[in-house]
Design a protein around this motif. Structure first.
Motif, PDB file in Angstrom:
ATOM      1  N   ARG A   1       0.821  -1.210   0.000  1.00 13.37           N
ATOM      2  CA  ARG A   1       0.000   0.000   0.000  1.00 13.37           C
ATOM      3  C   ARG A   1       0.858   1.264   0.000  1.00 13.37           C
ATOM      4  O   ARG A   1       0.568   2.222  -0.750  1.00 13.37           O
ATOM      5  N   ASN A   2       1.916   1.302   0.821  1.00 16.22           N
ATOM      6  CA  ASN A   2       2.727   2.520   0.902  1.00 16.22           C
ATOM      7  C   ASN A   2       3.463   2.820  -0.401  1.00 16.22           C
ATOM      8  O   ASN A   2       3.396   3.953  -0.912  1.00 16.22           O
ATOM      9  N   PRO A   3       4.171   1.827  -0.996  1.00 15.97           N
ATOM     10  CA  PRO A   3       4.791   2.124  -2.292  1.00 15.97           C
ATOM     11  C   PRO A   3       3.781   2.520  -3.361  1.00 15.97           C
ATOM     12  O   PRO A   3       4.058   3.392  -4.190  1.00 15.97           O
ATOM     13  N   LEU A   4       2.596   1.872  -3.334  1.00 12.48           N
ATOM     14  CA  LEU A   4       1.592   2.209  -4.335  1.00 12.48           C
ATOM     15  C   LEU A   4       1.063   3.620  -4.122  1.00 12.48           C
ATOM     16  O   LEU A   4       0.842   4.375  -5.086  1.00 12.48           O
ATOM     17  N   ALA A   5       0.869   4.004  -2.850  1.00 11.36           N
ATOM     18  CA  ALA A   5       0.419   5.377  -2.579  1.00 11.36           C
ATOM     19  C   ALA A   5       1.447   6.386  -3.057  1.00 11.36           C
ATOM     20  O   ALA A   5       1.097   7.430  -3.643  1.00 11.36           O
ATOM     21  N   ALA A   6       2.733   6.100  -2.826  1.00 10.02           N
ATOM     22  CA  ALA A   6       3.786   7.001  -3.310  1.00 10.02           C
ATOM     23  C   ALA A   6       3.805   7.061  -4.826  1.00 10.02           C
ATOM     24  O   ALA A   6       4.007   8.137  -5.430  1.00 10.02           O
ATOM     25  N   LEU A   7       3.597   5.917  -5.468  1.00  7.38           N
ATOM     26  CA  LEU A   7       3.576   5.878  -6.920  1.00  7.38           C
ATOM     27  C   LEU A   7       2.418   6.693  -7.481  1.00  7.38           C
ATOM     28  O   LEU A   7       2.577   7.453  -8.457  1.00  7.38           O
ATOM     29  N   LEU A   8       1.243   6.579  -6.881  1.00  2.00           N
ATOM     30  CA  LEU A   8       0.089   7.350  -7.338  1.00  2.00           C
ATOM     31  C   LEU A   8       0.317   8.844  -7.142  1.00  2.00           C
ATOM     32  O   LEU A   8      -0.106   9.673  -7.972  1.00  2.00           O
ATOM     33  N   LEU A   9       0.991   9.204  -6.037  1.00  2.00           N
ATOM     34  CA  LEU A   9       1.288  10.617  -5.800  1.00  2.00           C
ATOM     35  C   LEU A   9       2.221  11.151  -6.877  1.00  2.00           C
ATOM     36  O   LEU A   9       2.006  12.262  -7.406  1.00  2.00           O
ATOM     37  N   ARG A  10       3.211  10.384  -7.233  1.00  2.00           N
ATOM     38  CA  ARG A  10       4.142  10.831  -8.282  1.00  2.00           C
ATOM     39  C   ARG A  10       3.436  10.914  -9.645  1.00  2.00           C
ATOM     40  O   ARG A  10       3.756  11.785 -10.465  1.00  2.00           O
ATOM     41  N   ILE A  11       2.475  10.014  -9.867  1.00  2.00           N
ATOM     42  CA  ILE A  11       1.699  10.096 -11.115  1.00  2.00           C
ATOM     43  C   ILE A  11       0.907  11.399 -11.164  1.00  2.00           C
ATOM     44  O   ILE A  11       0.831  12.073 -12.208  1.00  2.00           O
ATOM     45  N   GLU A  12       0.342  11.787 -10.018  1.00  2.00           N
ATOM     46  CA  GLU A  12      -0.411  13.039  -9.976  1.00  2.00           C
ATOM     47  C   GLU A  12       0.507  14.239 -10.203  1.00  2.00           C
ATOM     48  O   GLU A  12       0.140  15.202 -10.903  1.00  2.00           O
ATOM     49  N   LEU A  13       1.717  14.183  -9.628  1.00  2.00           N
ATOM     50  CA  LEU A  13       2.664  15.286  -9.843  1.00  2.00           C
ATOM     51  C   LEU A  13       3.098  15.336 -11.303  1.00  2.00           C
ATOM     52  O   LEU A  13       3.261  16.423 -11.890  1.00  2.00           O
ATOM     53  N   LEU A  14       3.305  14.150 -11.892  1.00  2.00           N
ATOM     54  CA  LEU A  14       3.696  14.098 -13.288  1.00  2.00           C
ATOM     55  C   LEU A  14       2.595  14.633 -14.189  1.00  2.00           C
ATOM     56  O   LEU A  14       2.856  15.285 -15.204  1.00  2.00           O
ATOM     57  N   ALA A  15       1.351  14.395 -13.798  1.00  2.00           N
ATOM     58  CA  ALA A  15       0.228  14.864 -14.604  1.00  2.00           C
ATOM     59  C   ALA A  15       0.188  16.389 -14.668  1.00  2.00           C
ATOM     60  O   ALA A  15      -0.312  16.967 -15.648  1.00  2.00           O
ATOM     61  N   LEU A  16       0.702  17.040 -13.613  1.00  2.00           N
ATOM     62  CA  LEU A  16       0.713  18.504 -13.603  1.00  2.00           C
ATOM     63  C   LEU A  16       1.667  19.063 -14.653  1.00  2.00           C
ATOM     64  O   LEU A  16       1.519  20.213 -15.109  1.00  2.00           O
ATOM     65  N   GLU A  17       2.687  18.283 -15.020  1.00  2.00           N
ATOM     66  CA  GLU A  17       3.688  18.744 -15.984  1.00  2.00           C
ATOM     67  C   GLU A  17       3.281  18.466 -17.423  1.00  2.00           C
ATOM     68  O   GLU A  17       3.933  18.947 -18.357  1.00  2.00           O
ATOM     69  N   LEU A  18       2.227  17.660 -17.611  1.00  2.00           N
ATOM     70  CA  LEU A  18       1.807  17.288 -18.957  1.00  2.00           C
ATOM     71  C   LEU A  18       0.518  18.003 -19.327  1.00  2.00           C
ATOM     72  O   LEU A  18      -0.210  18.504 -18.449  1.00  2.00           O
ATOM     73  N   PRO A  19       0.247  18.056 -20.625  1.00  2.00           N
ATOM     74  CA  PRO A  19      -0.992  18.714 -21.053  1.00  2.00           C
ATOM     75  C   PRO A  19      -2.209  18.049 -20.431  1.00  2.00           C
ATOM     76  O   PRO A  19      -2.252  16.842 -20.224  1.00  2.00           O
ATOM     77  N   GLU A  20      -3.206  18.867 -20.106  1.00  2.00           N
ATOM     78  CA  GLU A  20      -4.424  18.354 -19.491  1.00  2.00           C
ATOM     79  C   GLU A  20      -5.146  17.432 -20.466  1.00  2.00           C
ATOM     80  O   GLU A  20      -5.226  17.719 -21.668  1.00  2.00           O
TER      81      GLU A  20
END
Length: 468
Positions: free
Chosen positions: A259-278
């Motif tokens: 759960r913890n690694p997956l939560a961190a991975l999802l958080l990084r995906i959300e941060l990465l989404a901010l850098e890409l076109p909507e």
């Protein structure tokens, strides 16, 4: 099993008693008749001794014949036995009654002819109680100077003999009946002693099969072989429980650690989404799969906890609890355009309220997932004398016969519904939660289309575990 074993033992014991009773009854009848025959032979010998001194023409013959006739008459009057002394040419030396003659055929003639040869007659045929006309004929020779000059013949009625035989048989029958009752009681106790461990073992096996893994057999009674079987069964159950416990611990630990690694991975995906076109499709796909993986881990953890936790059974108002769950899910149904209705009368049963609520949530959630907009899902509480059933019927596409056999298996989902959100563990969790409290869940088609899921819980209080 007792209904098959007990009649077999009773038949065997009845056969043994009959095998002993018939020879005993025959021996008693022969003994009674032999006693009568011996008495008649003694009487015939006494009359033969008197007849030796009666000649055909000698001084005192008439007086002696008269004395002998008086003895025979008294004998007949007292005992009702016909008796006579007859010369070789069948003439009567003396007889009582006076008109009685030697029979010309039958057992009397056979006995008379044997006595003429200088030996007493053979034992007459056996008299049985169902021979009302039977008589005993005994003949004994009268010997003078080494020659047989006459024969003493007695002809006895057999009424008293048959009565004594019948009374003896009644005593034997009463004894055998008492012995049979004792044997039946002993057989009942014996089968109970032998089969009680088997019944307890069967009950404990059923408990383990329904999820109560802590059930054990107390091997303190029954035959040694069954006590050894009970100990071996307990050892096997311990090993199975340990293996399942290790499996549950592994699933719970793995789910928790991931759960913890997956939560961190999802958080990084959300941060990465901010850098890409909507609206980037790849990011959206990765985000969806990540959330799905998180849901699977949560369901795995719930399943491991459900298998490990013991049910806390209490008397529960199943109708009220079901109505509460229907009310909680109604907003979800309205969002999908599905009508969710409930018929939840007041009825109580023994259940774990938390487990039953979770199971109903899983079943109702599953029904709403597969029911299209404009259709209806009904939830009905149906009581009967032994269980309370909660029937959840939807109007979805339903399942085929083959799929019905697999629904509820872990991670199984119909190939036609892979696009529907879910992990395939919801109904498995419901089944585990219900089994811990003695309940269950079954699946059937809902005509004309859809699925009918029946959740059952017992109405009777749980019984204490059986022991040997």
């Amino acid at each position: 099993m007792r209904t098959r074993l007990l009649p077999l033992l009773i038949v065997l014991m009845a056969g043994v008693l009959l095998a002993l009773g018939f020879p005993l009854a025959a021996s008693l009848a022969a003994s009674e008749q032999q006693r009568v025959v011996v008495d008649r032979l003694d009487d015939a010998a006494r009359f033969a001794a008197l007849a030796q001194f009666v000649g055909e023409s000698s001084a005192g013959t008439d007086e002696r014949r008269a004395t002998l006739g008086g003895e025979l008459a008294s004998y007949h009057d007292v005992y009702g036995i016909r008796a006579g002394i007859f010369y070789r040419d069948n003439r009567a030396m003396a007889a009582a009654p006076e008109d009685w003659v030697v029979p010309y055929e039958g057992e009397g003639r056979r006995a008379f002819n044997e006595a003429l040869l200088g030996r007493r007659s053979h034992d007459p045929p056996q008299v049985w109680p169902w021979h009302p006309d039977a008589r005993l004929t005994i003949a004994s020779p009268v010997v003078r100077d080494g020659d047989v000059v006459a024969v003493v013949v007695t002809d006895s009625p057999t009424g008293q003999l048959r009565s004594r035989i019948l009374r003896g048989w009644l005593l034997i029958f009463a004894g055998e009946a008492a012995a049979m009752l004792l044997a039946v009681g002993a057989a009942f106790r014996l089968t109970g002693w032998v089969l009680r461990p088997v019944r307890v073992l069967d009950a404990v096996t059923h408990d383990i099969a329904t999820g109560r893994m802590n059930s054990r057999v107390a091997a303190t009674g029954g035959p040694p072989e069954l006590r050894r079987l009970a100990r071996s069964f307990n050892e096997m159950a311990d090993n199975v429980e340990d293996a399942l416990e290790q499996q549950r611990a592994f699933v719970a630990d793995a789910s928790h650690q991931l759960r913890n690694p997956l939560a961190a991975l999802l958080l990084r995906i959300e941060l990465l989404a901010l850098e890409l076109p909507e609206g980037n499709e790849e990011i959206a796909s990765v985000r969806t799969e990540g959330k799905r993986l998180a849901q699977v881990l949560d369901d795995l953890l719930d399943l491991a906890l459900a298998e490990h936790a013991a049910a806390e059974l209490r008397l529960t108002d199943v109708g009220a609890l079901t109505a509460e769950r229907v009310a909680s899910w109604r907003p979800v149904a309205e969002d999908k355009g599905v009508t969710l209705t409930g018929e939840c009368g007041a009825v109580t049963a023994w259940a774990d309220p938390v487990a039953l609520s979770s199971a109903l949530d899983a079943v109702i959630d599953n029904a709403l997932k597969f029911t299209p907009a404009g259709e209806e899902v009904t939830v009905t509480v149906v009581p009967d004398p032994s269980t309370v059933a909660v029937v959840v019927a939807d109007r979805g596409p339903g399942l085929t016969e083959e799929e019905l056999g697999r629904v509820g298996d872990r991670f199984w989902r119909s190939g036609r519904h892979q696009n529907v959100k879910g992990s395939g563990l919801g109904l498995s969790i419901a089944r585990v939660l219900l089994a811990a409290g003695g309940g269950g869940v079954t699946f059937a088609p809902n005509e004309p289309h859809g699925l009918r899921v029946t959740v059952t819980v017992p109405r009777r209080a749980p019984a204490e575990g059986d022991t040997l």
